[in-house]
Write an enzyme that holds these catalytic residues in place. Structure first.
Site, PDB file in Angstrom:
ATOM      1  N   HIS A  15      18.522  20.274  47.086  1.00  0.00           N
ATOM      2  CA  HIS A  15      17.280  20.302  48.455  1.00  0.00           C
ATOM      3  C   HIS A  15      16.355  20.635  47.040  1.00  0.00           C
ATOM      4  O   HIS A  15      16.870  20.936  45.899  1.00  0.00           O
ATOM      5  CB  HIS A  15      17.446  21.831  48.944  1.00  0.00           C
ATOM      6  CG  HIS A  15      18.153  23.077  47.435  1.00  0.00           C
ATOM      7  ND1 HIS A  15      17.378  23.453  47.237  1.00  0.00           N
ATOM      8  CD2 HIS A  15      19.549  23.312  47.209  1.00  0.00           C
ATOM      9  CE1 HIS A  15      18.025  24.512  46.064  1.00  0.00           C
ATOM     10  NE2 HIS A  15      18.923  23.964  46.146  1.00  0.00           N
ATOM     11  N   ASP A  49      23.110  21.812  43.007  1.00  0.00           N
ATOM     12  CA  ASP A  49      22.121  21.237  41.602  1.00  0.00           C
ATOM     13  C   ASP A  49      23.861  21.420  41.554  1.00  0.00           C
ATOM     14  O   ASP A  49      24.252  20.393  40.245  1.00  0.00           O
ATOM     15  CB  ASP A  49      21.663  22.734  41.080  1.00  0.00           C
ATOM     16  CG  ASP A  49      22.437  23.926  40.857  1.00  0.00           C
ATOM     17  OD1 ASP A  49      23.255  24.625  42.546  1.00  0.00           O
ATOM     18  OD2 ASP A  49      22.234  24.869  40.286  1.00  0.00           O
TER      19      ASP A  49
END
Ligand SMILES: *[C@@H]1O[C@H](CO)[C@@H](O)[C@H](O)[C@H]1NC(C)=O
Ligand SMILES: *[C@@H]1O[C@H](CO)[C@@H](O)[C@H](O)[C@H]1NC(C)=O
Ligand SMILES: *[C@@H]1O[C@H](CO)[C@@H](O)[C@H](O)[C@H]1NC(C)=O
Ligand SMILES: *[C@@H]1O[C@H](CO)[C@@H](O)[C@H](O)[C@H]1NC(C)=O
Ligand SMILES: *[C@@H]1O[C@H](CO)[C@@H](O)[C@H](O)[C@H]1NC(C)=O
Ligand SMILES: *[C@@H]1O[C@H](CO)[C@@H](O)[C@H](O)[C@H]1NC(C)=O
Ligand SMILES: *[C@@H]1O[C@H](CO)[C@@H](O)[C@H](O)[C@H]1NC(C)=O
Ligand SMILES: *[C@@H]1O[C@H](CO)[C@@H](O)[C@H](O)[C@H]1NC(C)=O
Ligand SMILES: *[C@@H]1O[C@H](CO)[C@@H](O)[C@H](O)[C@H]1NC(C)=O
Length: 480
Positions: A62, A332
């Protein structure tokens, strides 16, 4: 003249914490905003001569975001503890009146920030321009995102990307399939595969990160404590400073004063802490995390082998012709797991807890940033001379007279696949890459056993099908 220049440079270095050509924002591991590069592999990212890109795919973290609740609580606590600090040091003077920069924490926490909007819109437009031939004007466009339970930020990133890629008609043209990775039907068939893997545990890189923290943080705390009265910096305070530097800078759009506290060497210590965090947390130094995105990669490689013109029969018996630009968004952890599975770092020596290797290629700052991206290109290249036997195509879906290769990029920089980089532009023959990924799947053997999963309906050797199926029950439709 030479001497004057040198001493001037030395004077500038002495007054500022960091030298002028050192950009602290590019050494913050997973807490920095996106930037392209740096060009560390020496391989041009332009399409190699004689080749065309037939398919392009990415899985991206993101975009830049506000802090999560826990991190924000830490900022508020830090502020409350700083009230009696006094100092003569100009880089620390702001601390006694510093306030966390969120204007509406209740609404902002865990969401994409305006710098994130900018990164994702720009990414959408760049991908549209870079791969202009792979998308027909005003045609439908499918994307995938992890349905991240804690925040809409991952699917919102897909929406923002779509706006940059598709423009004003994004809502009509774009569809995001936000895959619910905790739905049991999504076993190894989502963008958060570790969610259903009981044995998966990201412990943040401990104990390696603890050894390194004890190595690099105390001396920084001691240095800073010598510059202030009325406060004693802890190791945790020190390691939150680069974090705050990254977050405040992207949240406000102005360089945070936290970016000017640590020296270049100290920031490099933090950067290494982030590398250990990702390498051992769920990367190649982990037991399980390094495998959990393999089925997603294997499914993507199948899509690449099937070629740009493939159409599929879905699990609902409908026909699906996926776009030639394949877009996925996750967090992540998943980007790190996918990079571990990719083969790029298979020859990288294990990271040491005690000593940072300045020649290491594995640097979270270069690919697990906000909007950190691993991308893939299917290249069709003029076949090599007929008496060369290096690349014998065994793929059927190849334009006659060409050979098919794959190239991997991290934040727009081409990284060679370990032991497979002798194609044009250091690419890897697609069939050879397929064998590498299959070899990794074989090495795992039984994914259920690897995960210590007992669900009887699950495959032992799963390959993600979501890339070719827009009807999966756990794919929640979200419009840009
Ligand atoms: C600041 O100093 C005052 C007076 O000594 C003390 O009561 C207060 O607890 C201190 N605050 C912090 C955050 O240390
Ligand atoms: C958006 O779609 C409409 C038809 O639905 C079309 O008339 C218009 O030209 C499109 N806009 C752009 C910018 O392509
Ligand atoms: C995801 O799946 C879980 C488990 O089946 C379910 O409890 C949850 O409601 C689903 N979430 C969404 C957003 O579909
Ligand atoms: C799809 O078609 C096959 C064969 O035509 C049939 O066996 C299967 O039940 C169908 N599946 C669905 C979901 O309709
Ligand atoms: C780090 O160094 C210490 C002593 O210097 C040693 O005991 C320890 O085993 C080392 N740890 C690693 C992971 O290399
Ligand atoms: C074919 O192979 C021969 C001997 O290995 C070499 O000398 C020649 O240059 C090659 N021809 C081409 C077109 O590559
Ligand atoms: C190519 O097509 C043939 C016949 O359709 C099939 O048997 C073979 O498995 C295919 N090869 C590959 C690499 O897909
Ligand atoms: C895909 O289709 C296009 C248009 O028909 C064609 O030019 C191209 O060669 C095809 N590519 C492959 C790899 O089959
Ligand atoms: C595997 O799961 C079982 C429970 O299903 C548990 O008792 C066992 O400790 C787990 N083993 C490992 C190695 O995680």
């Amino acid at each position: 003249m030479g001497r004057f220049t040198t001493s001037l440079a030395a004077a500038v270095f002495a007054t500022g914490a960091v030298s002028q050509d050192f950009n602290v924002l590019q050494h913050l591991g997973g807490n920095g905003q996106w930037f392209p590069g740096p060009e560390v592999t020496g391989i041009s990212s332009t399409t190699p001569p004689g080749c065309t890109v037939e398919l392009a795919a990415f899985v991206s973290r993101h975009g830049s975001r506000y802090p999560d609740q826990g991190a924000y609580n830490g900022w508020v606590d830090f502020q409350s503890r700083l009230q009696n600090l006094t100092t003569n040091d100009p880089t620390l003077a702001f601390l006694s009146t510093w306030k966390p920069v969120l204007s509406s924490p209740d609404q902002q926490i865990a969401q994409i920030s305006p710098t994130g909007y900018k990164e994702l819109h720009a990414m959408g437009s760049s991908w549209r321009l870079r791969y202009a031939d792979l998308y027909d004007y005003e045609s439908p466009f499918s994307m995938w995102a992890n349905w991240y339970n804690s925040s809409p930020r991952v699917r919102d990133s897909a929406r923002l990307f779509a706006q940059g890629f598709l423009g004003p008609n994004a809502t009509e043209l774009g569809t995001v399939y936000a895959l619910n990775a905790s739905d049991p039907r999504s076993w190894m068939n989502s963008l958060g595969t570790s969610d259903l893997c009981p044995k998966y545990a990201d412990n943040g890189g401990s104990p390696y990160t603890d050894v390194w923290a004890a190595n690099y943080l105390p001396q920084i705390a001691e240095r800073l404590n010598g510059l202030v009265d009325g406060y004693e910096f802890t190791n945790d305070d020190v390691s939150s400073m680069p974090y705050l530097c990254g977050f405040e800078t992207q949240i406000t759009g102005r360089r945070s004063p936290f970016c000017d506290i640590l020296t270049e060497e100290e920031i490099l210590g933090y950067e290494y802490a982030q590398d250990l965090r990702y390498w051992y947390g769920a990367g190649l130094g982990s037991e399980v995390g390094k495998y959990t995105m393999l089925p997603v990669l294997a499914g993507l490689v199948e899509r690449f082998v099937d070629g740009p013109n493939a159409t599929y029969t879905t699990s609902s018996n409908t026909t699906f012709t996926p776009s030639k630009v394949i877009a996925g968004f996750a967090n992540d952890g998943q980007i790190n797991q996918l990079i571990a599975a990719s083969g790029i770092f298979d020859n990288e020596p294990a990271l040491s807890a005690n000593t940072s290797n300045p020649d290491r290629m594995f640097r979270a700052s270069r690919f697990i940033t906000m909007r950190g991206t691993i991308s893939f290109e299917r290249l069709s290249c003029a076949a090599p001379a007929s008496n060369s036997t290096t690349y014998t195509s065994s793929t059927n879906n190849t334009t006659p007279g060409t050979e098919t290769y794959i190239r991997l990029l991290l934040n727009d920089v081409v990284y060679p696949v370990a032991n497979c980089a002798d194609g044009p532009g250091s690419s890897c023959a697609l069939t050879e890459y397929q064998s590498i990924v299959q070899g990794k799947m074989d090495a795992v053997g039984d994914f259920k056993e690897m995960c210590n999963a007992t669900n009887e309906e699950w495959d032992s050797r799963p390959i993600a099908s979501f890339w070719r199926d827009d009807t999966l029950a756990w794919g929640n439709v979200v419009k840009p």
